[in-house]
Design a protein around this motif. Structure first.
Motif, PDB file in Angstrom:
ATOM      1  N   PHE A   2       9.044  -9.038  -0.370  1.00 26.52           N
ATOM      2  CA  PHE A   2       9.712  -7.732  -0.275  1.00 26.52           C
ATOM      3  C   PHE A   2      11.071  -7.858   0.413  1.00 26.52           C
ATOM      4  O   PHE A   2      12.071  -7.297  -0.041  1.00 26.52           O
ATOM      5  N   ILE A  21       5.819  -6.233  -8.918  1.00 26.75           N
ATOM      6  CA  ILE A  21       6.584  -5.337  -8.035  1.00 26.75           C
ATOM      7  C   ILE A  21       7.659  -4.664  -8.888  1.00 26.75           C
ATOM      8  O   ILE A  21       8.445  -5.336  -9.551  1.00 26.75           O
ATOM      9  N   ARG A  37       9.775   1.102  -4.067  1.00 22.00           N
ATOM     10  CA  ARG A  37       9.112   0.066  -4.851  1.00 22.00           C
ATOM     11  C   ARG A  37       7.620   0.360  -4.932  1.00 22.00           C
ATOM     12  O   ARG A  37       7.050   0.940  -3.997  1.00 22.00           O
ATOM     13  N   LEU A  81       3.828  -1.629  -5.774  1.00 24.70           N
ATOM     14  CA  LEU A  81       3.212  -2.952  -5.789  1.00 24.70           C
ATOM     15  C   LEU A  81       1.833  -2.867  -6.441  1.00 24.70           C
ATOM     16  O   LEU A  81       1.046  -1.977  -6.114  1.00 24.70           O
TER      17      LEU A  81
END
Length: 420
Positions: free
Chosen positions: A226, A357, A365, A367
């Motif tokens: 990330f 992602i 974002r 996931l």
């Protein structure tokens, strides 16, 4: 004197025996330590070997799942094509029957009027103009009959070609179904192998602390992914800002269009996205490409149908909490993107299976982890509802599930507040 000697001898023998026993104990302890170290090394080697096997199984499961997904899509496409071909064939067959019926009527009329109709007209000695009109009429009839015959032939040829295509498509469909059946068996075999390896991996876990350390390392690896994505995004934004500043400086250097250049930024403030937010509130299920992710809070769809087994913020172990939700779902079930975005990462990550992602607007974002397979690649643009992966095993757990997170930057958000 002899008594004294006897006492000293007893003391000496006792001391010697004590030293001898102590030395024997030390040797035993040393042997036990060596054996324990050897057992621990074997356990670690076994654990590492099992992890290699699991990774290999996961890679094969991903390949077979993708192959199965492609085969299912081809079967659907060919089935639709067969339906359309059959419809076209039925339409053409019906048209041919109409043409045949019309030809039959024409032939019947011709037969009723006699085979030498032109000669009969001349022998009757009727008005020449009537004879001319009647002759013309027969010419039109003959031309019409010839045109109908040509049309019937063309349509019959087309029907024959469609029948050939249908036959080929049926053979392809049959072959694909056989292949799909074999692939499903292979996939199930790999899943069974993976399940056995996972059970074995559980049995060779040395301690809870070791498992906790592993989870921490896996979480740190995910966090690192990330942070890398966020750094890349910031670097790109800085690059674009620098380019914009340079362009502005060049524009200001020109005296004549200076005022025009100043007026241009006023035409493009961030007013348009605000109006999009308001219009976004009216939509509940249909997500559009121009709708900001932040305006979809409370209206997103869940990525997969199932049951939430681990809630956001609940305890994962003594020192960790869930930063997303764990959704129990059947293995192989399709995972969908919850909103439009760009895939920033798609691939395996130790401890999380196959990971996807997706980057959305304003640093948001989503996931999707614990997948057995991913159907998209890094850089793909996906829309809400697009299939991106297939549900797999929840880490070391035997159950199949999807782990789902929403983040703004690197900060996790509660998916329950965003999905309905």
């Amino acid at each position: 004197m002899s008594y004294r000697f006897l006492v000293l001898s007893v003391i000496f023998l006792t001391s010697f025996c004590s030293v001898s026993y102590a030395e024997t104990d030390r040797q035993k302890i040393k042997a036990e330590i060596t054996q324990a170290n050897s057992s621990l090394k074997k356990a670690r080697d076994n654990s590492n070997n099992i992890k290699v096997v699991i990774d290999k199984n996961k890679s094969e499961i991903n390949r077979l799942s993708r192959k199965q997904y492609d085969a299912e899509n081809k079967i659907t496409s060919i089935t639709k094509q067969l339906i359309e071909s059959n419809k076209t064939k039925q339409t053409l067959t019906a048209e041919v029957e109409v043409e045949k019926e019309a030809l039959a009527k024409q032939l019947l009329a011709m037969y009723s009027s006699g085979e030498e109709s032109h000669l009969r007209l001349l022998l009757k000695q009727d008005d020449p103009s009537d004879i001319s009109r009647t002759t013309k009429y027969f010419e039109y009839l003959n031309k019409s009959r010839i045109d109908r015959i040509k049309t019937v032939r063309k349509k019959l040829t087309r029907v024959k070609k469609i029948e050939g295509d249908i036959s080929k498509d049926r053979e392809r469909l049959k072959s694909l179904r056989v292949t799909l059946g074999d692939d499903r068996k292979s996939l199930q075999s790999e899943l069974n192998k993976n399940a056995a390896a996972l059970k074995q991996a559980k049995r060779v876990e040395v301690s809870k602390q070791k498992k906790l350390n592993t989870l921490k390392k896996e979480e740190a690896a995910l966090q690192a992914v990330f942070e890398k994505l966020i750094r890349a995004q910031k670097a790109q934004a800085a690059k674009e800002a620098k380019a914009a500043a340079l362009a502005k400086k060049k524009a200001e250097a020109k005296k004549a269009p200076a005022k025009v250049a100043k007026a241009a930024p006023k035409a493009t403030p961030k007013a348009a996205p605000k109006s999009t937010k308001k219009s976004g509130k009216r939509t509940t299920l249909n997500f559009t490409a121009n709708k900001p992710f932040s305006s979809l809070r409370g209206r997103l769809s869940w990525p997969v149908k199932g049951t939430i087994s681990k809630k956001y913020g609940s305890a994962r172990n003594q020192k960790q909490k869930w930063k997303g939700v764990l959704i129990k779902a059947p293995g192989g079930q399709r995972v969908h993107a919850v909103a439009r975005g760009k895939i920033e990462y798609a691939g395996p990550l130790r401890g999380y299976g196959y990971v996807v992602i997706i980057q959305h607007d304003k640093s948001y974002r989503t996931l999707y982890t614990y997948n057995r397979a991913v159907y998209r690649k890094t850089g793909d643009i996906v829309q809400a509802g697009d299939v991106i992966a297939a549900v797999g095993n929840a880490g070391e757990d035997e159950d199949t599930a999807l782990y789902f997170e929403i983040r703004k930057g690197s900060v996790p958000k509660n998916p329950a507040a965003w999905c309905k």
